[in-house]
Design a protein around this motif. Structure first.
Motif: not given
Length: 428
Positions: A377-385, A391-403
């Motif tokens: 959720k955090r990295v996707n919030l950054i991506k949304q900003q 910035i075109n959404f195609q240029r930003v990937d976002a994944i979360g890896r937990g701990t």
């Protein structure tokens, strides 16, 4: 699964992977659809008028033996999906075709079949629990946390962008409720059914070692798993584990995972309020890692510019983003984070060919949220900003890896869990 694979003339393994992806897509799409009152009413009306009550699930194996019945289910599902997710059928078919490496026509057929069975499962919930439209929408959203945790990392970015799930996965959107005037007069339940909390392994919730539906052990998708899985779905589920990847600079992402999208929604994501009570020790810990002073502004630009302007240096390098941090257990950024996001946005505008991947780690999840879910959720919030900044959404990937701690690590060597955001250059 063999009969379905034979029907669409595709290998069993690919057919299974495609069905998995379609379950995620349909459930995510219906969640998004029910964030509006119109969508809530449309989904409920389709279930009522289409007489989706779960009856075919009792003899699904028999139904799928008959090609004529199978074709009827496919046709019915494709017709419904065109109304519930308008203008998205072709887009979804293309995405699943690429994800599972099957023909586009096969993906469309599976889309229709899977849609029908998902609606039968939802209809069974409505019938057994006497849900109205609001209760149905609320029931869907009880699976949001499971959705974030179970969708494979290899599929989540394109699913989020293709279906427009940015606010859903960030936890910033919820089911719409109809006005009293729209609600039917008959006395039916309007709230989600009481369900036990979805529990995950407390020792390490970085990811799942199971296939697509095996961890959705309650609620709607548990019923779907029984309907699908009892007959064929569990035979060839794909295994996705964060433990199969190193937690450092060995993550592999190619630009092929960044899909084109004609229907994405660039919506602003509001900030979540920080937890009402936060232990002082946790606050101290986050302060030690999250502090970024105005004097550090521009440090990312100074670090990346020589790399981006040197064509001999290969893509794939990781850069730390220490200026972007969050309050413990929440989606509320620290005061200095916005400056770092603005700097990253400026870099992306300065180098229009640049494509990046944001990788989030978290070890401070609270309540029912898992560390993987929180990091995603955090990295996707950054991506949304970044998207909101142009910035075109195609240029930003976002994944979360937990701990970041691998679940299947048997080395017994202590490894500290992580709480940070890093960025990988995918295309320079």
């Amino acid at each position: 699964m063999s009969r379905i694979a034979t029907y669409i003339d595709e290998p069993i393994e690919k057919t299974s992977k495609a069905v998995d992806g379609l379950v995620y897509t349909i459930v995510g799409g219906l969640m998004k659809r029910t964030t509006s009152e119109i969508g809530v009413n449309q989904l409920f009306n389709h279930i009522q008028k289409g007489r989706y009550d779960g009856t075919p699930l009792d003899n699904l194996a028999t139904v799928l033996r008959d090609p004529a019945h199978t074709n009827m289910l496919i046709t019915q599902g494709n017709d419904v999906i065109s109304h519930l997710l308008p203008a998205m059928k072709s887009s979804i078919g293309s995405m699943i075709s690429g994800y599972a490496n099957i023909r586009n026509s096969s993906a469309i057929s599976l889309l229709g079949l899977t849609t029908t069975i998902v609606l039968q499962v939802l209809g069974k919930q409505v019938k057994e629990q006497k849900l109205d439209a609001d209760g149905l929408a609320a029931t869907l959203f009880t699976e949001r946390e499971s959705f974030v945790n179970i969708v494979p990392e290899s599929f989540m970015p394109q699913l989020v962008d293709k279906v427009g799930l940015h606010q859903i996965v960030a936890g910033a959107a919820g089911p719409a409720r109809r006005t009293p005037a729209e609600a039917p007069g008959k006395p039916v339940a309007t709230a989600a059914p009481v369900r036990p909390t979805i529990a995950y392994d407390a020792a390490d919730d970085s990811d799942s070692d199971n296939g697509a539906l095996t961890k959705w052990g309650v609620g709607i998708l548990f019923a779907l798993a029984l309907a699908f899985g009892g007959y064929y779905l569990y035979q060839n589920t794909q295994k996705y584990s964060d433990g199969q990847e190193e937690t450092s600079d060995l993550a592999t992402v190619t630009s092929d995972t960044i899909q084109a999208d004609t229907v994405t929604r660039s919506l602003a994501v509001p900030k979540e309020q920080p937890a009402a009570t936060t232990p002082k020790s946790a606050t101290t810990a986050i302060a030690a890692t999250a502090t970024a002073t105005p004097a550090a502004a521009g440090s990312l630009t100074r670090e990346m510019t020589p790399y981006l302007t040197n064509p001999t240096l290969p893509k794939g390098r990781f850069f730390a983003l220490p200026g972007i941090a969050f309050q413990p257990g929440s989606l509320s950024m620290t005061a200095t984070s916005q400056a770092s996001i603005n700097e990253l946005s400026t870099l992306l505008k300065t180098y229009p060919q640049l494509q990046i991947q944001l990788v989030g780690y978290a070890n401070d999840a609270q309540g029912g949220t898992t560390n993987k879910g929180l990091s995603f959720k955090r990295v996707n919030l950054i991506k949304q900003q970044l998207i909101t900044s142009g910035i075109n959404f195609q240029r930003v990937d976002a994944i979360g890896r937990g701990t970041g701690v691998m679940r299947n690590d048997t080395s017994r060597v202590p490894k500290p869990s992580m709480r940070k955001i890093v960025m990988r250059v995918v295309v320079k």
